[in-house]
Design a protein around this motif. Structure first.
Motif, short mmCIF file in Angstrom:
data_model
loop_
_atom_site.label_atom_id
_atom_site.label_comp_id
_atom_site.label_asym_id
_atom_site.label_seq_id
_atom_site.Cartn_x
_atom_site.Cartn_y
_atom_site.Cartn_z
N MET A 23 20.40 65.95 -3.65
CA MET A 23 20.26 64.33 -4.80
C MET A 23 20.01 64.96 -5.74
N TYR A 24 20.65 65.26 -7.37
CA TYR A 24 20.30 66.31 -8.49
C TYR A 24 19.27 65.49 -9.63
N ASN A 25 17.92 65.97 -9.28
CA ASN A 25 16.93 64.97 -10.33
C ASN A 25 16.43 66.04 -10.91
N THR A 78 30.80 58.59 -8.87
CA THR A 78 29.41 59.25 -8.59
C THR A 78 30.45 60.72 -8.01
N THR A 115 25.72 69.33 -5.83
CA THR A 115 24.46 68.76 -5.96
C THR A 115 25.89 67.24 -5.87
N THR A 154 25.28 63.59 -7.47
CA THR A 154 24.38 61.61 -8.50
C THR A 154 25.24 61.06 -8.95
N SER A 155 24.80 59.86 -8.90
CA SER A 155 25.09 58.11 -9.74
C SER A 155 24.98 58.09 -10.74
N GLU A 156 23.79 59.29 -11.06
CA GLU A 156 22.65 58.17 -12.74
C GLU A 156 23.65 59.02 -13.67
N LYS A 183 22.53 62.44 -15.62
CA LYS A 183 22.71 63.39 -14.81
C LYS A 183 23.86 63.77 -14.42
N MET A 184 25.05 63.04 -14.56
CA MET A 184 26.07 62.94 -14.86
C MET A 184 26.65 63.71 -16.17
#
Length: 509
Positions: A4-6, A268, A359, A361-363, A366-367
């Motif tokens: 997960m891309y953090n 996503t 990677t 992500t659903s944020e 970050k998307m």
């Protein structure tokens, strides 16, 4: 491995948001060569703008909306990739359809050529003059007229910026069906006029299917009212579609009605490294089978495309270097359901080796950062010097074939040759960068690239239109019978040829 891309990556917008920024850039850089000289074009027999014409325009628009100062007109004469440059002396900024009608009726009578211009984000010179055509800017026709939240029918003026409209409908739990890298600048009228495709055609379909109605003005000032917002209207000819992709040569779009889908509750984004193009295609087939109705985008970019963007624009790449990258997005209504489908797909393709690393992500922030890496490819090439850009459709099995072929053909004459685009609809963007415009490189590229596209049964223009740069190559995609009908329509609707001359149709049709 998939993670997960953090990381807290910054969001960077590359495309300029206004002509003010563009004008400042022109003040400090060398101007591109005049299009008429660069491409050896002869001026057609149009009238020239006189003081009396300027006075008339001021009488219907007001003095502030008739721009004649050379420095103020300059940005409207140059396309954003600095390939084409016109010689217009005046820019008109109407606010209403009635004003557009009066302007065109007058220009038609005086045989004054007109170049309609939206956000000026096109790649084929269709939105800038070639000689001294009057620029008709739609930047002030930017009102949202109505929105039916039940049917999703939006009615707005042609000068609305795509991103602004999307933000508006999102507040009503809807989205625009069209999404482009230039969304912060491009106008919806220009999107329709060039039949723009965009990033999510795979999920929401072609613009023809989303367009419900249209209002346009013919060369003689006649207003064509097809501005209905019905999903089904089978009363005779589909006249609205005449203006889709016509690039302002048959009439000028002033208003449109478009169907807006429901805002997805679950979104996503995945960004993956892939070993070769064959594996990209295998991954696409697997994504269609595994993700089905929630698959909204499947984008491909080769290593050179992503590397040039990350280096030229200092954008962080969350992955290591791989030969190819895939950006996959899902839109759905049930986050748990969609996540389950996506996880099964990812686990399967990690085990199969089609996905080397990635990677997910659903944020939203970050998307957007990942999308920005993809959307900025078009602008990043400008920092290499001069860029030759090609937007073509090719059968998917042959989608990437032209890129290695061009690398071999150009060798050290090019700084970079790279490909990226929309796998789902067969649209690849091929960029060739050089330190400065080079006639030798140009002659090696054209018509060679269009001949190769024709051999592959492709299209010389996928989503940016024909514009000024491709009329002499349109025959690679349209036979003489089709071109003859196009010429008949042009003669019928614009007999004096004042609407966006030198564009779309070759003179010998």
């Amino acid at each position: 491995m998939i993670n997960m891309y953090n990381s807290g990556l910054s969001i960077v917008r590359y495309l300029a948001k206004s002509n003010i920024i563009v004008q400042g850039r022109y003040a400090s850089q060398a101007l591109p060569q005049l299009s008429s000289e660069k491409y050896d074009v002869k001026r057609k027999n149009f009238g020239t703008v006189q003081a009396a014409d300027i006075n008339y325009f001021k009488s219907i628009l007001s003095e502030q909306r008739v721009v004649t100062d050379e420095s103020d007109v300059l940005p409207f004469n140059i396309d954003w990739i600095k390939n084409c440059r016109g010689q217009s002396k005046v820019v008109l900024k109407p606010k209403t359809t009635e004003e557009v009608s009066k302007i065109l009726a007058y220009c038609n009578e005086k045989r004054l050529a007109v170049c309609p211009q939206g956000g000026n984000t096109g790649l084929v010179g269709g939105s800038v003059p070639v000689f001294d055509e009057i620029v008709l800017s739609f930047m002030l026709m930017n009102k949202i007229i109505s929105l039916d939240e039940i049917s999703g029918a939006l009615v707005c003026e042609a000068g609305c910026i795509l991103e602004n409209v999307d933000n508006y409908v999102r507040n009503h739990n809807l989205i625009m069906p069209l999404d482009l890298g230039a969304k912060g600048t491009c106008h919806v009228g220009g999107n329709v006029s060039t039949n723009a495709g965009g990033l999510r055609l795979l999920r929401y379909g072609n613009l023809h299917g989303s367009l419900l109605g249209i209002e346009a003005v013919k060369a003689d000032g006649t207003v064509i009212d097809c501005l209905r917002s019905l999903k089904k209207d089978n009363t005779g000819y589909h006249l609205k579609h005449l203006f889709v992709g016509s690039e302002g040569t048959l009439g000028i779009v002033t208003k449109l009605a478009i169907h807006c889908p429901v805002l997805p509750k679950a979104v996503t984004l995945g960004f993956f490294g892939v070993e070769n193009f064959d594996n990209v295609l295998k991954l696409y087939r697997s994504a269609k089978a595994s993700l089905g109705e929630i698959l909204s985008a499947f984008e491909m970019a080769d290593r050179e495309a992503i590397t040039s963007t990350s280096k030229n624009l200092k954008l962080p790449n969350p992955l290591s270097e791989y030969p190819f990258y895939v950006l996959l997005e899902t839109h759905g209504s049930d986050e748990e359901h969609d996540a389950d489908k996506l996880n099964r797909f990812l686990n399967k393709e990690m085990d199969s080796g089609l996905i080397l690393d990635g990677t997910v992500t659903s944020e939203p922030a970050k998307m957007q950062t990942i999308w920005n890496l993809r959307e900025s490819i078009a602008g990043a090439g400008l920092l290499d010097g001069y860029i030759f850009k090609y937007d073509v459709s090719i059968p998917i099995v042959k989608y990437y074939d032209l890129v290695p072929l061009l690398r071999q053909r150009l060798g050290s004459k090019a700084t970079r040759v790279y490909g990226y685009g929309h796998i789902g609809d067969g649209n690849i963007h091929i960029n060739v960068t050089v330190p400065e415009y080079n006639k030798e490189v140009s002659s090696l590229l054209e018509p060679f690239i269009f001949e190769e596209v024709s051999k592959l049964q492709g299209s010389v223009s996928a989503e940016h239109g024909i514009g000024f740069r491709k009329p002499q190559y349109i025959h690679y995609s349209k036979d003489r019978s089709a071109l003859g009908l196009m010429r008949d329509l042009k003669t019928l609707m614009d007999p004096n040829g004042i609407l966006n001359p030198y564009k779309v149709l070759p003179d010998d049709v």
